[in-house]
Design a protein around this motif. Sequence first.
Motif, PDB file in Angstrom:
ATOM      1  N   GLY A   1       0.820  -1.164  -0.014  1.00 22.62           N
ATOM      2  CA  GLY A   1       0.063  -0.078   0.110  1.00 22.62           C
ATOM      3  C   GLY A   1       0.754   1.124  -0.090  1.00 22.62           C
ATOM      4  O   GLY A   1       0.648   2.358  -0.640  1.00 22.62           O
TER       5      GLY A   1
ATOM      6  N   LYS B   1      -7.575  -0.180  -6.769  1.00 20.90           N
ATOM      7  CA  LYS B   1      -8.834  -0.437  -5.981  1.00 20.90           C
ATOM      8  C   LYS B   1      -9.858  -1.354  -6.891  1.00 20.90           C
ATOM      9  O   LYS B   1      -9.892  -0.642  -8.026  1.00 20.90           O
TER      10      LYS B   1
ATOM     11  N   GLU C   1      -7.761  -4.919  -2.907  1.00 17.59           N
ATOM     12  CA  GLU C   1      -7.394  -4.418  -1.555  1.00 17.59           C
ATOM     13  C   GLU C   1      -6.349  -5.392  -0.672  1.00 17.59           C
ATOM     14  O   GLU C   1      -5.595  -4.991  -0.146  1.00 17.59           O
TER      15      GLU C   1
ATOM     16  N   ARG D   1      -2.640  -4.420  -1.448  1.00 18.88           N
ATOM     17  CA  ARG D   1      -2.160  -3.358  -1.035  1.00 18.88           C
ATOM     18  C   ARG D   1      -1.541  -3.836   0.578  1.00 18.88           C
ATOM     19  O   ARG D   1      -0.854  -3.205   1.141  1.00 18.88           O
ATOM     20  N   GLN D   2      -1.890  -4.979   0.990  1.00 20.52           N
ATOM     21  CA  GLN D   2      -1.426  -5.625   2.248  1.00 20.52           C
ATOM     22  C   GLN D   2      -0.232  -6.587   2.009  1.00 20.52           C
ATOM     23  O   GLN D   2       0.130  -7.100   2.935  1.00 20.52           O
TER      24      GLN D   2
END
Length: 355
Positions: A15, A26, A94, A97-98
């Motif tokens: 991220g 996204k 999402e 991003r982790q």
Amino acid sequence: MAQQNLSCHYNEPMGFFYNKSGGDDKWDKTQLILVQVVGSLFCCFILVSNAMVIAAVITNKRFHYPFYYLLSNLAASDFLAGIAYVYLMFNTGEVSRQLTVTGYFIRQGLLDISLSASLANLLVIALERYISVMNWKVHSNLTKRRVTLLIVLVWAISIFMGAVPSLGWNCICNLSDCSKLAPIFSRSYLIFWSISNLVVFLIMVAIYMRIYAYVRKKTAMLTSHTSGSITRKRTPIKLMKTVMVVLGAFVFCWTPGLVVLLLDGLNCQSCNVMKLKRWLLLLAVLNSVMNPCIYSYKDEEMWTTFKNLMRCIGNGTRRQRSTKANSRPLNSGQDTGTSQATSEDMKNDQEIIKT
């Protein structure tokens, strides 16, 4: 040394790099679920169909030639691509991003290795076709040992190419050089990657244009000087049909993505590269779906072997597969080109070629 280490960001989540590079990855939740469901179905088809291509080459003795060994290796690269797509689909949005830096390198590395392997295989197949056709033979004289060495070399180069960013050619210590499509890849690497692949495309197209022109010329010469089988004279062209269609599909599906990567590497501000990202990925998946369909459509013997394999799986009888796939007489008029000419036709062809 301490200041240099502080300027690097190996411990940051992805991220952090997405925010720095301006790349927006996204996804709408409904859209993401739809992509994962549909994509999973496609990936299951990719895995099963390419596994069947490899099994067909192994079980059918009529495929025990350099061309088909290399074709099965191309199927193996598509099989790896199916695994890479599965990993990508469930580590995007999402979730991406982790990811850790290592996790992102693995995700992209699998895709890069499968692409490099496919491209290298197509180049080796093009060279094998060039050698065989220039000697006016259905199959080249490459030994199993040399083919094995070529296959090992293909995968060694592919793994190295996929590992290059993780070996240091990245922007983890220079955030100003980060790309948008791949937030920890240097823009200079994307330029190198896209241009080198596009150059290989042009080389392969040039090889096949040279082969096609040569075969047309020799076929016209044989037609005017011999009364042999017309099918025999057209055999080299027929054998090229499958791989030329595969190459065309590969170039069609991957060229737009490579051009967009090049634009991102050149830091094109007016190019909305992120908007095209998902469509380009869909094209890449479509290429791996298309290849097994092309094999079975253009090669009647391959399709027959597929049916025997499915029948074998259904009946649980290995004997049925070996007797029906290997004892079936091969029609000289089909596109596999594995039929052998009569001794008289061979003599006539060789005499004309020598002249």
